[in-house]
Design a protein around this motif. Structure first.
Motif, short mmCIF file in Angstrom:
data_model
loop_
_atom_site.label_atom_id
_atom_site.label_comp_id
_atom_site.label_asym_id
_atom_site.label_seq_id
_atom_site.Cartn_x
_atom_site.Cartn_y
_atom_site.Cartn_z
N THR A 44 0.77 -1.32 0.12
CA THR A 44 0.03 -0.22 0.09
C THR A 44 1.01 1.19 0.13
OG1 THR A 44 -1.51 -1.43 1.24
CG2 THR A 44 -1.92 1.23 0.97
N PHE A 45 0.72 2.06 -0.93
CA PHE A 45 1.35 3.29 -1.08
C PHE A 45 0.65 4.50 -0.56
CE2 PHE A 45 5.34 2.53 -3.24
CZ PHE A 45 4.98 1.37 -3.91
N LYS A 46 1.00 5.34 0.50
CA LYS A 46 0.28 6.38 0.98
C LYS A 46 1.01 7.63 0.30
CE LYS A 46 -2.17 4.61 4.83
NZ LYS A 46 -2.03 4.79 6.55
N ARG B 211 -0.65 14.11 -1.78
CA ARG B 211 -1.07 14.85 -3.03
C ARG B 211 -1.30 16.23 -2.75
NH1 ARG B 211 -2.79 11.61 -7.13
NH2 ARG B 211 -2.18 13.39 -8.48
N GLN C 136 -3.68 12.43 1.51
CA GLN C 136 -2.76 11.38 1.25
C GLN C 136 -3.60 10.29 0.61
OE1 GLN C 136 -1.17 10.13 5.19
NE2 GLN C 136 0.50 9.65 4.36
N GLN C 137 -3.12 10.09 -0.66
CA GLN C 137 -4.14 8.98 -1.43
C GLN C 137 -3.39 7.63 -1.50
OE1 GLN C 137 -5.09 10.75 -5.25
NE2 GLN C 137 -6.03 8.69 -6.12
N GLU C 138 -4.14 6.64 -1.20
CA GLU C 138 -3.84 5.34 -1.43
C GLU C 138 -3.85 4.58 -2.72
OE1 GLU C 138 -4.78 3.98 3.13
OE2 GLU C 138 -5.09 2.67 1.73
N TYR C 139 -2.61 3.92 -3.02
CA TYR C 139 -2.52 3.24 -4.07
C TYR C 139 -2.14 1.77 -3.59
CZ TYR C 139 -2.28 7.67 -6.39
OH TYR C 139 -2.70 8.86 -6.78
N LYS C 140 -2.75 0.71 -4.26
CA LYS C 140 -2.02 -0.58 -4.05
C LYS C 140 -1.36 -1.28 -5.29
CE LYS C 140 -5.47 -1.81 -0.60
NZ LYS C 140 -4.64 -1.09 0.47
N ASN D 45 8.99 6.83 4.07
CA ASN D 45 8.80 6.63 5.33
C ASN D 45 9.34 7.48 6.30
OD1 ASN D 45 7.05 4.59 4.77
ND2 ASN D 45 8.13 2.82 5.52
N THR E 101 3.31 -0.90 3.98
CA THR E 101 2.76 0.34 3.87
C THR E 101 3.76 1.21 3.76
OG1 THR E 101 0.94 -0.02 5.28
CG2 THR E 101 1.12 2.31 4.60
N GLU F 83 5.05 5.49 3.05
CA GLU F 83 4.29 6.64 2.80
C GLU F 83 5.48 7.49 2.19
OE1 GLU F 83 2.34 8.75 6.02
OE2 GLU F 83 3.00 6.78 7.41
#
Lengths: 250, 256
Positions: free
Chosen positions: A6-8, A11, A23-27, A70, A87, A89
């Motif tokens: 998971t990328f936070k 944006r 913060q947008q989440e991408y998987k 991170n 995760t 960040e």
């Protein structure tokens, strides 16, 4: 077996009036030896074409892809996702002007530093194309090269609490640059000139000594070693009774 | 050579030789750095000596009385030193605090960055990466140095005043002035043990972080940072133990 990462990602577009930071989440499914350079490109290609980030060389040479990974400022292209938890960040570098999402403008600041430090060889000598070039011994050349390895990614200034609070501070990269000219025998600036430039709160004595610069430097430049040499040169110059035009290496 | 003060007009600074305003300004900055570092180093060594000598209480009150007798009656070291230390203490406060950001918002910024870099260490899996990632806690250590420094300023000022006053006049702790095991024990017994304990802990924290930073700042190229770190850690634990034992010794709870 492959992890789902998971990328936070931070944006924000400062040029868009309606934009506010989030913060947008991408998987993304992890593949072997996946680095953040590839991961971000996959996300942009397959999930979100509006994501802004900088990359040029993808080999740790250009210094464009530094970001807060991170919580640590470092190069994305040299960071493997396998070294990080599930995760991740991502934030843009603090200190520099934000252009949007993970993209910051380091160039304008670095240009300003070059101009303030006049980081070029100052010499009265004339260039004679016919004569043999002046040789430098290998040890000194290596020492200069060690400082020249800086790729200006901006990680050191972003990780520096002093720079983040006092924007005029030259930062580790600026001090490293000027230290490079101090040991260069071709540069004719004397110790007094260095003293005025560096024995200031913008220079080496603004440094609080929190050592993050060296610890986050992705090129492992021996910054702290350089700064202690610069500090001792400043003491020598400041305390010496009469003007010395000696170079440190002569 | 102009005699006009240019501190308020930084744009009037121009380079050019030892007599220029810019050179003199740089000289002032260097002087401030030397004073803050120098007084810090002096005070650090003083505190270490202080704690070692004070721990002679663990060998019994007669031994302690011999030690303090040497320092006070045989030679008037204590009487002279306390004035020097008090002066150094306030000079150190003025000069070492100059780099603390004045605005709360800026301090919070430092804090956020320090914590973020410190925490990041837990997330990296070092051996797999070609980047050598070093543990980083020095930014937060600096923040602790500021906090302990403030605590030492408050408690140390009180301690210095008390000892100075008691050195020359009887404050009713043991019916006489000066330095004796009886006075010290009665001071600890009067409830001041909490002050000595807290002052000891904060001052030892402050000085071990300070010595580490000082060594890295001035001699990182000749000394190995990791060794300095280990040495300063050792200084911290040894003197912390010494301080706690000495307070317990004065309270009569521990003796060798």
């Amino acid at each position: 077996m492959a992890r789902k990462i998971t990328f936070k990602i931070f944006r924000f577009n400062p040029y868009d009036e309606g934009s506010s930071p989030f913060q947008q989440e991408y998987k993304l499914e992890e593949t072997p030896r996946l680095n953040l350079f590839s991961a971000l490109n996959i996300i942009r290609d397959e999930q979100d074409p509006t994501l802004m980030f900088d990359f040029v060389c993808r080999a740790g040479i250009c210094g464009s892809c530094a970001m807060m990974i991170n919580g640590r400022p470092t190069l994305a292209c040299r960071t493997l996702t396998s070294d990080l938890p599930e995760t991740i960040e991502l934030f843009p570098l603090p200190f520099f002007k934000m252009l949007g999402d993970l993209s910051v403008d380091t160039g304008v600041w670095f240009r300003g530093i070059s101009e303030r430090l006049e980081s070029w060889i100052h010499t009265d000598g004339t260039f004679d194309t016919k004569s043999v070039e002046k040789l430098m011994d290998n040890e000194l050349a290596n020492e200069i090269y060690e400082a020249d390895r800086c790729i200006e990614c901006g990680s050191c200034v972003s990780g520096c609490a002093t720079a983040n609070v006092y924007p005029d501070f030259l930062g580790a990269t600026g001090l490293n640059r000027i230290a490079r000219y101090m040991i260069d025998p071709r540069d004719m600036r004397d110790n007094e000139a260095w003293f005025e430039l560096v024995s200031t709160y913008e220079g080496v004595f603004g440094c609080i000594g929190m050592m993050a610069c060296e610890d986050v430097c992705p090129k492992n430049i021996p910054l702290l070693d350089t700064f202690s040499r610069v500090r001792r040169l400043m003491i020598e110059t400041g305390l010496s009774s009469k003007s010395t035009l000696l170079k440190t290496h002569s | 050579m102009s005699q006009i003060k240019t501190d308020l007009y930084p744009e009037a600074m121009r380079g050019g030789g030892r007599e220029s305003a810019a050179f003199k300004k740089a000289g002032k900055v260097l002087r401030a750095e030397i004073i803050s570092g120098g007084t810090g180093l002096f005070l650090a060594f003083f505190i270490m000596g202080h704690l070692v000598l004070e721990s002679s209480i663990l060998l019994g009150k007669p031994t302690y009385n011999v030690v303090v007798g040497l320092l006070e009656k045989t030679l008037p070291i204590a009487q002279v030193l306390i004035f020097i230390v008090t002066i150094a203490f306030f000079f150190h406060f003025v000069y070492a605090s100059r780099k603390i950001p004045p605005r709360l918002a800026d301090r919070r910024k430092m804090m956020e960055l320090g914590l973020s870099i410190k925490k990041s260490r837990r997330w990296w899996n070092q051996p797999k990466s070609d980047i050598r990632l070093k543990n980083h806690l020095e930014t937060s250590l600096w923040i602790w140095q500021v906090r302990t420094g403030m605590a030492v300023l408050a408690m140390g000022a009180f301690h210095l005043f008390l000892v100075m006053w008691n050195l020359f006049s009887d404050m009713g702790f043991a019916g006489h002035a000066g330095l004796t095991a009886q006075i010290s024990a009665n001071r600890v017994g009067s409830g001041l043990w909490i002050l000595y304990l807290l002052l000891g802990i904060t001052v030892v924290t402050h000085l071990s972080i300070g010595l580490y930073r000082l060594a890295v700042k001035w001699a990182a190229d000749s000394l190995d940072r990791k060794s300095i770190y280990i040495l300063c850690n050792l200084i911290f634990w040894v003197f912390l133990a010494l301080n706690i034992l000495a307070v317990l010794g004065f309270a009569g709870k521990v003796s060798l």
